[in-house]
Design a protein around this motif. Structure first.
Motif, mmCIF file in Angstrom:
data_model
loop_
_atom_site.group_PDB
_atom_site.id
_atom_site.type_symbol
_atom_site.label_atom_id
_atom_site.label_comp_id
_atom_site.label_asym_id
_atom_site.label_seq_id
_atom_site.Cartn_x
_atom_site.Cartn_y
_atom_site.Cartn_z
ATOM 1 N N PRO A 88 23.367 -39.712 -1.732
ATOM 2 C CA PRO A 88 22.553 -39.403 -0.543
ATOM 3 C C PRO A 88 23.273 -39.695 0.765
ATOM 4 O O PRO A 88 23.096 -38.953 1.749
ATOM 5 C CB PRO A 88 21.322 -40.304 -0.713
ATOM 6 C CG PRO A 88 21.274 -40.633 -2.163
ATOM 7 C CD PRO A 88 22.696 -40.702 -2.597
ATOM 8 N N LEU A 89 24.089 -40.755 0.795
ATOM 9 C CA LEU A 89 24.820 -41.051 2.023
ATOM 10 C C LEU A 89 25.811 -39.940 2.343
ATOM 11 O O LEU A 89 25.953 -39.525 3.498
ATOM 12 C CB LEU A 89 25.545 -42.393 1.880
ATOM 13 C CG LEU A 89 26.322 -42.890 3.102
ATOM 14 C CD1 LEU A 89 25.414 -43.025 4.308
ATOM 15 C CD2 LEU A 89 27.001 -44.221 2.794
ATOM 16 N N GLY A 90 26.497 -39.435 1.327
ATOM 17 C CA GLY A 90 27.399 -38.303 1.558
ATOM 18 C C GLY A 90 26.664 -37.067 2.013
ATOM 19 O O GLY A 90 27.154 -36.321 2.870
ATOM 20 N N LEU A 91 25.468 -36.817 1.454
ATOM 21 C CA LEU A 91 24.673 -35.662 1.875
ATOM 22 C C LEU A 91 24.297 -35.770 3.345
ATOM 23 O O LEU A 91 24.378 -34.786 4.098
ATOM 24 C CB LEU A 91 23.424 -35.561 1.007
ATOM 25 C CG LEU A 91 22.425 -34.456 1.375
ATOM 26 C CD1 LEU A 91 23.058 -33.088 1.200
ATOM 27 C CD2 LEU A 91 21.165 -34.569 0.529
ATOM 28 N N VAL A 92 23.889 -36.952 3.793
ATOM 29 C CA VAL A 92 23.508 -37.141 5.195
ATOM 30 C C VAL A 92 24.709 -36.922 6.118
ATOM 31 O O VAL A 92 24.596 -36.259 7.166
ATOM 32 C CB VAL A 92 22.916 -38.550 5.392
ATOM 33 C CG1 VAL A 92 22.715 -38.852 6.872
ATOM 34 C CG2 VAL A 92 21.584 -38.679 4.655
ATOM 35 N N LEU A 93 25.882 -37.421 5.734
ATOM 36 C CA LEU A 93 27.060 -37.267 6.581
ATOM 37 C C LEU A 93 27.511 -35.813 6.658
ATOM 38 O O LEU A 93 27.863 -35.314 7.740
ATOM 39 C CB LEU A 93 28.189 -38.158 6.051
ATOM 40 C CG LEU A 93 27.996 -39.662 6.222
ATOM 41 C CD1 LEU A 93 29.117 -40.428 5.544
ATOM 42 C CD2 LEU A 93 27.920 -40.035 7.691
ATOM 43 N N VAL A 94 27.507 -35.107 5.538
ATOM 44 C CA VAL A 94 27.908 -33.697 5.558
ATOM 45 C C VAL A 94 26.896 -32.868 6.346
ATOM 46 O O VAL A 94 27.266 -31.953 7.102
ATOM 47 C CB VAL A 94 28.067 -33.168 4.123
ATOM 48 C CG1 VAL A 94 28.317 -31.664 4.121
ATOM 49 C CG2 VAL A 94 29.211 -33.879 3.414
ATOM 50 N N PHE A 95 25.603 -33.169 6.206
ATOM 51 C CA PHE A 95 24.589 -32.455 6.975
ATOM 52 C C PHE A 95 24.752 -32.721 8.468
ATOM 53 O O PHE A 95 24.617 -31.803 9.296
ATOM 54 C CB PHE A 95 23.201 -32.883 6.505
ATOM 55 C CG PHE A 95 22.076 -32.222 7.256
ATOM 56 C CD1 PHE A 95 21.744 -30.900 7.018
ATOM 57 C CD2 PHE A 95 21.352 -32.925 8.211
ATOM 58 C CE1 PHE A 95 20.712 -30.280 7.710
ATOM 59 C CE2 PHE A 95 20.314 -32.329 8.905
ATOM 60 C CZ PHE A 95 19.999 -31.005 8.656
ATOM 61 N N THR A 96 25.061 -33.970 8.835
ATOM 62 C CA THR A 96 25.298 -34.294 10.241
ATOM 63 C C THR A 96 26.498 -33.526 10.783
ATOM 64 O O THR A 96 26.471 -33.014 11.909
ATOM 65 C CB THR A 96 25.512 -35.799 10.399
ATOM 66 O OG1 THR A 96 24.375 -36.505 9.892
ATOM 67 C CG2 THR A 96 25.724 -36.176 11.854
ATOM 68 N N ALA A 97 27.552 -33.452 9.980
ATOM 69 C CA ALA A 97 28.728 -32.699 10.412
ATOM 70 C C ALA A 97 28.420 -31.215 10.553
ATOM 71 O O ALA A 97 28.943 -30.544 11.454
ATOM 72 C CB ALA A 97 29.869 -32.904 9.415
ATOM 73 N N ALA A 98 27.556 -30.685 9.691
ATOM 74 C CA ALA A 98 27.278 -29.251 9.719
ATOM 75 C C ALA A 98 26.498 -28.842 10.961
ATOM 76 O O ALA A 98 26.711 -27.744 11.497
ATOM 77 C CB ALA A 98 26.511 -28.839 8.464
ATOM 78 N N ILE A 99 25.595 -29.683 11.434
ATOM 79 C CA ILE A 99 24.722 -29.287 12.540
ATOM 80 C C ILE A 99 25.265 -29.678 13.903
ATOM 81 O O ILE A 99 24.721 -29.259 14.925
ATOM 82 C CB ILE A 99 23.305 -29.874 12.352
ATOM 83 C CG1 ILE A 99 23.353 -31.411 12.402
ATOM 84 C CG2 ILE A 99 22.678 -29.391 11.064
ATOM 85 C CD1 ILE A 99 21.980 -32.062 12.351
ATOM 86 N N THR A 100 26.308 -30.481 13.967
ATOM 87 C CA THR A 100 26.852 -30.910 15.253
ATOM 88 C C THR A 100 28.000 -29.991 15.669
ATOM 89 O O THR A 100 28.765 -29.505 14.831
ATOM 90 C CB THR A 100 27.348 -32.361 15.172
ATOM 91 O OG1 THR A 100 28.226 -32.497 14.036
ATOM 92 C CG2 THR A 100 26.178 -33.313 15.023
ATOM 93 N N PRO A 101 28.160 -29.741 16.969
ATOM 94 C CA PRO A 101 29.177 -28.790 17.442
ATOM 95 C C PRO A 101 30.506 -29.445 17.799
ATOM 96 O O PRO A 101 31.164 -29.045 18.766
ATOM 97 C CB PRO A 101 28.516 -28.189 18.678
ATOM 98 C CG PRO A 101 27.709 -29.313 19.230
ATOM 99 C CD PRO A 101 27.254 -30.135 18.052
#
Length: 241
Positions: free
Chosen positions: A7-20
């Motif tokens: 779950p921690l990896g999922l949150v970090l990848v999702f954060t990277a995906a939505i930030t410019p």
């Protein structure tokens, strides 16, 4: 380890995906026209610019997978917009977008399967379900690592118009591009996904059956740690010669 890292990896990848902030660059822009629009905007934000003088502004440009931003340094002037133009149509950017979306879907599905397979509220887990969830999480981490690698390798060439297309690029200030913070979030999250998925995949091996000390031929139940086929009332004696 798998239940925490995935779950921690999922949150970090999702954060990277939505930030410019996948890549960012700086460009210096000289203002010589007294009545320019940018000069008027800076005056409105309390930044004084002397008329007739040459002022240099530092523009900060950042690009992500779905959003780009432009900001004037040391001011509140910032504008963000959805990606478009040659950058959006670049096949490497489209590939990174598809890989990241697939990675997020696989990781979320793997976490759900892992939670069902681990079954912390029972004594015995569903090893096959948990291992399947771990395999999906590992695949998600590898997909996001591939997307990050493709983007980083071509970072300076994404969306750049070639001179052969007849567009005069000398009108625009030169932009020095470099990796930004979202890439590091993505790398860290992808590595955590691979580690967490591997822990789930290999951490639920079927245990070896223990044996009763006095009756080696009889297995011991892994739950109650007692001889499976011996009644509690039966007296067992060990005979030695």
């Amino acid at each position: 380890m798998g239940i925490v890292f995935a779950p921690l990896g999922l949150v970090l990848v999702f954060t990277a995906a939505i930030t410019p902030q996948w890549r960012e660059g700086q460009a210096r822009l000289g203002m010589t026209a007294p009545g320019s629009l940018l000069r008027s905007g800076l005056k409105g934000h309390g930044m004084g610019v002397r008329s007739g003088s040459v002022e240099t502004l530092l523009l900060l440009r950042s690009d992500g997978l779905w959003e780009s931003c432009l900001q004037v340094e040391h001011s509140e002037l910032k504008q963000c917009w959805p990606v478009g133009g040659p950058y959006q149509r670049d096949p490497r950017v489209r590939l990174a977008q598809g890989l990241v979306l697939t990675s997020l879907f696989l990781c979320g599905t793997g976490i759900v399967l892992a939670c069902i397979g681990v079954r912390c509220w029972t004594d015995l887990p569903l090893r096959g379900v948990a291992a399947t969830g771990g395999l999906l999480v590992v695949m998600a981490g590898l997909l996001s690592l591939t997307a990050l690698g493709v983007y980083t390798h071509n970072l300076g060439r994404l969306g750049m118009v070639s001179p052969s297309q007849g567009i005069n690029n000398h009108r625009f200030p030169h932009l020095s591009l470099r990796p930004a913070g979202s890439l590091y979030f993505g790398w860290l999250g992808s590595c955590l996904q691979v580690l967490g998925g591997s822990a789930l995949l290999f951490g639920f091996k079927r245990p070896r059956c223990l044996t009763c000390p006095s009756c080696p031929e009889l297995p011991v139940c892994p739950v109650c740690r007692s001889c499976a086929e011996i009644e509690p009332e039966t007296d067992v004696y060990e005979v030695t010669c």
